[in-house]
Design a protein around this motif. Structure first.
Motif, short mmCIF file in Angstrom:
data_model
loop_
_atom_site.label_atom_id
_atom_site.label_comp_id
_atom_site.label_asym_id
_atom_site.label_seq_id
_atom_site.Cartn_x
_atom_site.Cartn_y
_atom_site.Cartn_z
N LEU A 44 2.85 -6.85 7.04
CA LEU A 44 1.69 -7.54 6.18
C LEU A 44 2.33 -8.88 5.91
N TYR B 183 -8.97 -11.27 4.05
CA TYR B 183 -8.72 -10.71 5.27
C TYR B 183 -8.18 -9.27 4.87
N VAL C 47 -8.31 -7.67 1.72
CA VAL C 47 -9.48 -6.94 1.29
C VAL C 47 -10.28 -5.91 2.15
N ALA C 48 -10.76 -7.05 3.21
CA ALA C 48 -11.57 -6.24 4.27
C ALA C 48 -10.99 -5.07 4.86
N ARG C 49 -9.69 -4.91 4.96
CA ARG C 49 -9.03 -3.77 5.63
C ARG C 49 -8.47 -2.72 4.66
N TYR C 50 -8.09 -3.34 3.43
CA TYR C 50 -7.48 -2.32 2.56
C TYR C 50 -8.15 -2.23 0.98
N SER C 51 -9.26 -2.89 0.92
CA SER C 51 -10.03 -3.02 -0.27
C SER C 51 -9.37 -3.59 -1.42
N LEU D 272 0.87 -1.20 -0.06
CA LEU D 272 -0.01 -0.12 -0.05
C LEU D 272 0.98 1.14 0.03
N PHE E 138 -7.70 -2.50 -3.43
CA PHE E 138 -6.29 -2.13 -3.92
C PHE E 138 -5.24 -3.09 -3.81
#
Lengths: 144, 180
Positions: free
Chosen positions: A65, A85, A87-91, A47, A93
């Motif tokens: 990460l 897991y 995607v739920a936090r960082y979409s 990210l 992206f």
């Protein structure tokens, strides 16, 4: 001779895991698990430096990460669960491979759409020129 | 007609690229949208900066809305943001909670001693483990969390007087207006 071969093998093994060790050593159970980890982290985006994968990045967060992914693997989570897991936090992206859904339709089919428009334009132009006769075509080209 | 076509295509391209420039000036293409907005904040249980024996959990924070401001002494943009918080924190009418992210506690306290402490409470997340649950990927970031513990808004990057006035304050007013 045998000893040299063994040392050679050990060096080769060391070289093979150099990319992982260069960043941080993680206690993998076996080569298979390490391979799975590297494949998975190379499909995930860092990210912080967004042109790098989690596998490549030296960013602090990427290291955290990677540890997180490693922990989840130890807990027996599947690749899909680990991706979910994150995607739920960082979409979406974090995924290098964007999922097919309504918001990504243009991304997935845009190129095909542009190609279709181009093909239609070519077909129309060719038909029109064929119909307009050979004498006019060169004149039209000169004008441009 | 056929002579105007190239011009029309050219103008269409100008329009497309112009839109791209305009869009990217308003939206940071590097900004990671938070999937947590409108969802309950992740559970946390973090020590208080300077008083590690005391821990604060998400449950303890329920009942009142608060702004959770992720900062660190190593973060340059936080230094730009800090005077804004110092000047505006009182006026906002909402508790400002600091989230000290991946920081050495001593560094953080020195930083606060030097620039001032706008926070009523500061949580310390030394290893950044809880921050992952919040989807934090840098500092500064700011979350608006309501009395029910739901994340209402997230700001990525420094808070400015403009962001406070246009994004945060209307939402804070809506929260306190909606509360019984």
């Amino acid at each position: 001779m045998k000893r040299a071969a063994r040392i050679g093998l050990a060096l080769a093994a060391l070289l093979a895991c150099a990319p992982a060790f260069a960043i941080d050593p993680l206690p993998f159970k076996d080569a298979q698990q390490r391979e799975r980890f590297q494949k998975l982290t190379s499909e995930l985006r860092c990210l912080v430096c967004q042109n790098e994968s989690l596998n490549d990045s030296n960013a602090d967060l990427a290291r955290d990460l990677r540890h997180e992914v490693f922990q989840l693997m130890q807990q027996g989570k599947s690749d899909a669960e680990i991706k979910q897991y994150l995607v739920a936090r960082y979409s979406d992206f974090v995924l290098y491979d964007p999922p097919l859904k309504t918001s990504t339709l243009l991304l997935w089919f845009g190129p095909a759409l542009v190609l279709a428009i181009g093909a239609a334009a070519v077909v129309l132009t060719v038909r029109r020129r064929a119909g307009s006769g050979p004498a006019e075509a060169p004149a039209a080209e000169e004008e441009w | 007609m056929s002579r105007a076509l190239p011009l029309a295509i050219f103008l269409a391209l100008v329009g497309l690229f112009g839109f791209g420039i305009w869009w990217n000036q308003r939206h940071d293409p590097r900004e990671v949208p938070s999937p947590l907005i409108g969802k309950p904040a992740p559970a946390f249980d973090l020590p208080v900066l300077g008083d590690p024996a005391r821990r604060v959990s998400k449950a303890a924070m329920l009942g009142k809305p608060y702004l959770l401001n992720v900062f660190a002494s190593w973060c340059f943009a936080c230094r730009d943001e800090h005077p804004v918080l110092m000047a505006e924190a009182q006026r906002l009418g909402i508790a400002l909670v600091g989230y000290n992210y991946k920081d050495d506690p001593a560094d953080a306290q020195r930083w606060l001693a030097q620039f001032g402490n706008p926070y009523g409470l500061i949580l310390a997340d030394r290893d950044g483990r809880t921050a992952i649950d919040f989807g934090v990927y840098g500092a500064p970031e700011t979350f608006l969390i309501d009395a029910q513990g739901v994340i209402r808004y997230k700001r990525i990057g420094a808070l400015t007087p403009q962001v406070l006035a246009e994004q945060i304050e209307p939402r804070v007013r809506a929260l306190s207006g909606g509360a019984p």
